[in-house]
Design a protein around this motif. Structure first.
Motif, PDB file in Angstrom:
ATOM      1  N   VAL A   1       0.845  -1.201   0.000  1.00  0.00           N
ATOM      2  CA  VAL A   1       0.000   0.000   0.000  1.00  0.00           C
ATOM      3  C   VAL A   1       0.881   1.253   0.000  1.00  0.00           C
TER       4      VAL A   1
ATOM      5  N   MET B   1       0.431   0.464  -4.434  1.00  0.00           N
ATOM      6  CA  MET B   1      -0.533  -0.469  -5.033  1.00  0.00           C
ATOM      7  C   MET B   1      -1.926  -0.038  -4.581  1.00  0.00           C
ATOM      8  N   ARG B   2      -2.901  -0.157  -5.452  1.00  0.00           N
ATOM      9  CA  ARG B   2      -4.247   0.292  -5.107  1.00  0.00           C
ATOM     10  C   ARG B   2      -4.790  -0.542  -3.949  1.00  0.00           C
ATOM     11  N   VAL B   3      -5.361   0.172  -2.950  1.00  0.00           N
ATOM     12  CA  VAL B   3      -5.684  -0.438  -1.652  1.00  0.00           C
ATOM     13  C   VAL B   3      -6.560  -1.688  -1.782  1.00  0.00           C
TER      14      VAL B   3
ATOM     15  N   PHE C   1      -6.878  -3.870  -4.120  1.00  0.00           N
ATOM     16  CA  PHE C   1      -6.237  -5.067  -4.652  1.00  0.00           C
ATOM     17  C   PHE C   1      -5.078  -5.522  -3.759  1.00  0.00           C
TER      18      PHE C   1
ATOM     19  N   HIS D   1      -9.278   3.996  -8.637  1.00  0.00           N
ATOM     20  CA  HIS D   1      -9.190   3.198  -7.413  1.00  0.00           C
ATOM     21  C   HIS D   1      -8.194   3.810  -6.427  1.00  0.00           C
ATOM     22  N   ILE D   2      -8.628   3.853  -5.164  1.00  0.00           N
ATOM     23  CA  ILE D   2      -7.879   4.593  -4.149  1.00  0.00           C
ATOM     24  C   ILE D   2      -6.495   3.981  -3.908  1.00  0.00           C
ATOM     25  N   ARG D   3      -5.503   4.826  -3.850  1.00  0.00           N
ATOM     26  CA  ARG D   3      -4.149   4.381  -3.548  1.00  0.00           C
ATOM     27  C   ARG D   3      -3.428   5.482  -2.777  1.00  0.00           C
TER      28      ARG D   3
ATOM     29  N   SER E   1       3.045  -3.100 -10.242  1.00  0.00           N
ATOM     30  CA  SER E   1       1.818  -3.125  -9.438  1.00  0.00           C
ATOM     31  C   SER E   1       0.626  -3.565 -10.287  1.00  0.00           C
TER      32      SER E   1
END
Lengths: 466, 210
Positions: free
Chosen positions: A18, A22-24, A26, B85-87, B107
């Motif tokens: 995270v 990396m997108r939370v 996934f 998408h949240i990151r 990623s």
């Protein structure tokens, strides 16, 4: 290696992913999958030919989660609340609200800034998106405040801070998410947010009035509006109050008797009213389509994190990490209140670097059971508990505290998003200017949180009536 | 608010494929948005039916359960294409050029692995519910009015497959960017100020009257 060891390695790995970007959603799903495979394989003694068996069982276990957990009535509240927010933009409520607030409360010392706080709080109530609320009010309110002789840094601070009120005043999507993750009553949590949200708005207003009374030429009152002007300004702003009112009425019927319906139904009626208003104010298909697409996008972003985290939670169940963490927390030789304060401070630090929804979803599966254990367990009565409240009430209190904490982080350096947004919208302001302007509210928020910790009844009074 | 992120387009085959897939994703996104709107109308109708006409909508909860996956999952790829998408981009946002494309490639590759496994897992979940020889092809049904559940379960692996396609396309795009240092068809990381300005513009656009 024990299951708990695996739990710790995988959780640490997830946090690293995270942090690396990396997108939370996934990262959480991957941690859950990897962890499940690892645990199942370890049970077979890591035999080479058993790996594929472990992979299949883990994948099929995880595969049940996205549909199984999402298809529920309680979760349908989230997209409805989001829809209200996007439709509200297209109904053009912001200016109407600011105009009404100016005419009704402009006469107090620091009137224009106080009006900004209430207008922003009102709009936050329907939008639920702090950042966008700050962006739009930065355009409307800052120029008017500057014309009235306010310091531009302070004007920017007012807008950045008031934008944070969104997450407590109903309808609040983040409180719904909290309720789902900790499996508590959504309606009571939404009710619980109302008083602290309004309380925060009043604390902000008091600070402004206090500053206006002590500093000469700070911000003059705005006078000259007749009662006729005031009442004429109301119709544009009324639907917003109606939405909040209808949602509360649907959860808690103040006239006695059963509640009128579920929170989802209250939200839907609110959305319908805002939709009709938007149509009346000139919304046509292109704007409506845009609102639907934005609603879809934000909904799917939130739901992806929910199912991703729930896959991780399923793995945590096998690893028993929450149980071990709770045992460790309760065995500490410190006062439980001090431990709770440390947990809240840890959220303040984490929130400086991470989005509120992602932060809460990633940490709550482990932290929440520990807080409940501190209070004496999920089903403890108020008399036997550490904090003097029953298990469900403690869940509500802690929820409001962490959500307020997450919002607090929107105005703290180094990445207080609301401050960046206000600075980004106004060419004549740097981020440092906004951070300086927001300082009084930063202190006010610290005070509010301390009061909510010291006097839980501010939070628990309304939900205890329902 | 999650507006459209900056995705660069040109005349290359990659960009044409990106735009083609985006059309499908937008339709899925719109279907999801319309489902939210439908959910709202259903709830209003249900409240009205119960309180005014004294006749509640039959199967209200059943319909919500069927609609929810459409709302929650159908648009997953739509959000991915726009970088929604949240990151946490505090570290990755500092990278530039090839180093950034390599980090994004890695990623995206990991997300693709997760999605492929989940297509398998969710397909199996659907498989347990679907039966050619059963009435309505269904082994399970909703609790009140007995609607078949398999269409909602089928939607999940379908949406995840579209997402996997999108991720393959993004891997191609990041791979190309690593070689040419020129990124097309992938969302660009923007600084907070740029996002803020875009949001304010979009929101102000919705304020035609004052």
């Amino acid at each position: 290696m024990t299951a708990t060891d695996i739990g710790m390695y995988v959780s640490a790995g997830m946090l690293v992913m995270v942090v690396l970007g990396m997108r939370v959603a996934f990262a959480a799903a991957m941690a859950g999958l990897v962890g499940l495979v690892w645990i199942f394989w370890s049970r077979k003694g890591y035999a080479g030919d058993e790996f594929w068996w472990a992979l299949e069982v883990a994948t099929k276990t995880a595969g049940q989660v996205p549909h199984g957990k999402i298809a529920s009535q309680a979760l349908s509240l989230i997209p409805t609340f989001i829809l209200i927010g996007y439709l509200a933009y297209h109904a053009g409520f912001t200016r109407a609200l600011f105009d009404a607030a100016k005419k009704w409360v402009g006469w107090v010392p620091g009137g224009m800034a106080v009006a900004t706080v209430f207008a922003t709080a009102g709009f936050s109530a329907v939008s639920g998106a702090s950042v966008a609320t700050s962006a739009v009010f930065a355009r409307i309110a800052i120029p008017e405040m500057q014309e009235n002789g306010y310091n531009k840094r302070f004007a920017a601070g007012v807008v950045a801070a008031a934008g944070t009120l969104a997450s407590l005043i109903p309808p609040s999507a983040i409180l719904v998410i909290y309720a789902i993750i900790v499996e508590q009553d959504v309606g009571k949590l939404l009710l619980a947010g109302f008083v602290p949200g309004v309380f925060s708005a009043f604390v902000y207003a008091s600070i402004i009035i206090g500053l206006a009374l002590t500093i000469p030429n700070f911000g003059p009152p705005v006078r000259g509006f007749t009662w006729g002007d005031r009442f004429r300004a109301l119709p544009g702003a009324l639907p917003i109050l109606f939405v909040v009112f209808i949602i509360i009425i649907f959860i808690y019927n103040p006239f006695g008797g059963d509640a009128w319906g579920t929170p989802t139904e209250g939200g839907a009626i609110g959305a319908f009213v805002v939709f009709l208003m938007a149509l009346w104010r000139g919304m046509r298909w292109p704007a409506f389509r845009e609102a639907l697409l934005e609603t879809a996008k934000l909904s799917v972003m939130i739901f992806s994190i929910i199912w991703g985290v729930l896959i991780y939670v399923r793995f945590l169940g096998f690893a028993d990490l929450p149980g071990v963490f709770s045992d460790w927390i309760t065995s500490l030789e410190m006062s439980p209140m001090l431990i709770l304060i440390c947990i809240l401070l840890a959220y303040a630090v984490l929130g400086m670097f991470m989005d509120a929804i992602g932060m809460l979803l990633l940490t709550l599966p482990v932290v929440y059971p520990a807080v409940m254990a501190l209070n004496g367990g999920e089903f403890v009565s108020a008399a036997d508990s550490t904090f003097g409240m029953s298990g469900p009430m403690c869940a509500i209190w802690f929820g409001i505290l962490v959500v307020k904490m997450a919002e607090f982080c929107l105005i703290t350096p180094p990445i207080g998003l609301n401050c960046f947004v206000v600075a980004g919208v106004r060419d004549d302001l740097s981020v440092q200017d906004v951070f300086r302007g927001v300082t009084p509210f930063f202190i006010a928020d610290g005070l509010t949180i301390a009061l909510l910790v010291a006097f839980p009844s501010i939070v628990l009074w309304l939900p205890s009536l329902a | 608010m999650a507006m459209k992120a900056a995705v660069r387009e040109d005349g290359s085959r990659l960009s044409r494929l990106d735009r083609g897939l985006y059309r499908i994703e937008s339709w899925l996104g719109l279907a999801s948005g319309l489902a939210v709107f439908g959910l709202m109308l259903l709830a209003v109708y249900s409240v009205g039916g119960r309180n005014i006409m004294n006749s509640p909508v039959p199967g209200y909860v059943d319909w919500i359960e069927l609609i929810m996956p459409l709302i929650a999952i159908a648009g997953i790829s739509f959000a991915q294409r726009d970088g929604g998408h949240i990151r946490m981009d505090i570290l990755i946002g500092r990278l530039r050029g090839r180093l950034l494309w390599m980090a994004e490639f890695l990623s995206t590759f990991l997300i693709l692995l997760v999605m492929i496994l989940l297509v398998w897992g969710t397909w199996a979940h659907f498989g347990r519910s679907f039966d050619w020889s059963a009435p309505n092809f269904s082994r399970d049904s909703t609790i009140d009015i007995g609607l078949p559940i398999w269409p909602a379960k089928l939607l999940v692996p379908v949406a995840f497959s579209v997402m996997a396609l999108r991720l393959c396309l993004q891997l191609w795009a990041y791979g190309r960017a690593i070689m040419t240092n020129d990124a097309v068809a992938v969302p660009m990381i923007e600084d907070v100020a740029a996002i803020a300005a875009r949001e304010a513009e979009a929101v102000s656009g919705a304020e035609p009257r004052s």
